[in-house]
Design an enzyme around this catalytic site. Structure first.
Site, short mmCIF file in Angstrom:
data_model
loop_
_atom_site.label_atom_id
_atom_site.label_comp_id
_atom_site.label_asym_id
_atom_site.label_seq_id
_atom_site.Cartn_x
_atom_site.Cartn_y
_atom_site.Cartn_z
N GLY A 137 0.62 -3.24 5.04
CA GLY A 137 0.87 -4.62 5.46
C GLY A 137 -0.41 -5.45 5.41
O GLY A 137 -1.33 -5.14 4.65
N GLY B 51 -9.50 -4.89 2.15
CA GLY B 51 -8.53 -4.81 3.24
C GLY B 51 -8.73 -3.60 4.12
O GLY B 51 -9.80 -2.99 4.16
N THR C 115 0.81 -1.22 0.00
CA THR C 115 0.00 0.00 0.00
C THR C 115 0.85 1.27 0.00
O THR C 115 1.88 1.31 0.67
CB THR C 115 -0.79 0.04 1.33
N1 GLY Z 1 -2.79 -3.20 3.52
C1 GLY Z 1 -3.29 -3.58 2.29
C2 GLY Z 1 -4.23 -4.67 2.32
O1 GLY Z 1 -4.22 -5.48 3.23
O2 GLY Z 1 -5.02 -4.77 1.41
#
Ligand code: GLY
Length: 327
Positions: free
Chosen positions: A240, A218, A188
């Protein structure tokens, strides 16, 4: 009282202070706020360098933090070689590239899109949701139709890109879902910034975890998970494994810890410790947190080693290694 002692005292009495105090800064004797490190912009991973450049140009010419973070992460979204953000991202298990993004300003105004396909700039659609709709979050086909009605067009990019299709075809041979730490050393892009006027904002955008289930959303578009901002306190952004962040409303936790006296670094560290307490299996998983307060103080912490972030302030733009909890 030292910051640390104040924070420990704070942690133990935190619940009570939430209940009985509207203004924790005065309760804890915070000295008069003097903003000395602004403008400043922080973003996750090395890919934040290019994003910071664009954000800084806006901040350094007196622009506002909200415009800066939107323009900054748009750079990463447009990079089709990036396989964790935007349409260049790796697909889900069924071969679809689905995008999540959100944006938030100092007044807790926010907008979000989830499970959005075929649009180059989910972050800009999220901003439109914030500015032009009565809602905070739109998902899937509804978000796509909203985008089209608001001047966005379906991207001509071949998606998944050849590079992502190749990885997908390899993955299909075993079809095993295992989110791993620090894939390609990025994930991300989350960005938080404080402008010359002391206003703070954040943005977060991703193609989500590679080879996720179709329909999976997410942390990145979830206000309080992937991103949280409160202009009275500061901002935090996460990267993450989203599920680990969502379970504890990670960025909201960071901001509330700061509200209760923690420094940005202490708040990130305490939040990662909470994630560790709530998960029996953390091997090969990564969560990275960035935090910034309204004084321009910042912090960064990773669950495991390898989390990097990009920082641009008056001393220039550079990549830094975050401290981490588990080697
Ligand atoms: N942090 C990005 C996701 O888990 O989609």
């Amino acid at each position: 009282m030292s910051n640390r002692r104040s924070f420990i005292r704070k942690s133990s009495l935190g619940a009570l202070s939430f209940l009985f105090s509207k203004n924790n800064f005065s309760e804890w004797g915070e000295s008069k706020t003097e903003i000395k490190n602004k403008p400043i912009v922080l973003s996750t991973w090395r890919h934040g360098i290019a994003a910071n450049e664009v954000a800084w140009k806006i901040l350094n010419s007196g622009g506002n933090a909200l415009d800066a973070v939107e323009a900054g992460v748009s750079v990463t979204e447009s990079d089709l070689t990036n396989q964790t953000v935007g349409l260049g991202g790796l697909p889900d298990r069924d071969g679809f590239v689905t995008l999540d993004a959100c944006i938030m300003d100092h007044d807790c105004r926010c907008g979000s899109v989830a499970f959005l396909q075929h649009i180059e700039h989910p972050i800009q659609v999220a901003r439109k949701v914030m500015d032009q709709s009565p809602h905070v979050m739109l998902a899937g086909e509804g978000a796509y139709q909203f985008a089209l009605k608001n001047g966005f067009s379906r991207s001509n990019a071949e998606v998944p890109t050849d590079k992502s299709k190749k990885r997908y075809l390899e993955w299909l041979k075993e079809s095993k879902y295992k989110p791993e730490a620090n894939i390609e050393n990025h994930d991300t892009i989350g960005m938080i910034a404080l402008d010359e006027n002391g206003k703070i904002s954040g943005a977060c955008t991703t193609s989500g975890l590679a080879f996720k289930m179709h329909g999976r959303v997410g942390d990145s578009p979830i206000i309080g998970a992937g991103l949280y901002v409160d202009g009275e306190v500061g901002a935090a952004v996460a990267t993450g494994v989203g599920e680990m962040v969502m379970r504890i409303a990670g960025t909201h936790t960071v901001v509330e810890l700061m509200r209760n006296g923690a420094s940005p670094q202490e708040a990130c560290e305490e939040t990662i410790r909470r994630i560790i307490r709530k998960h029996s299996e953390i091997k090969n998983k990564q969560v990275g947190l960035l935090a910034l307060n309204t004084k321009g103080e910042y912090g960064a912490y990773g669950l495991t080693s390898g989390f990097t972030y990009s920082l641009y302030n008056k001393d220039g733009n550079r990549v830094l290694d975050s401290r981490f909890a588990v080697g």
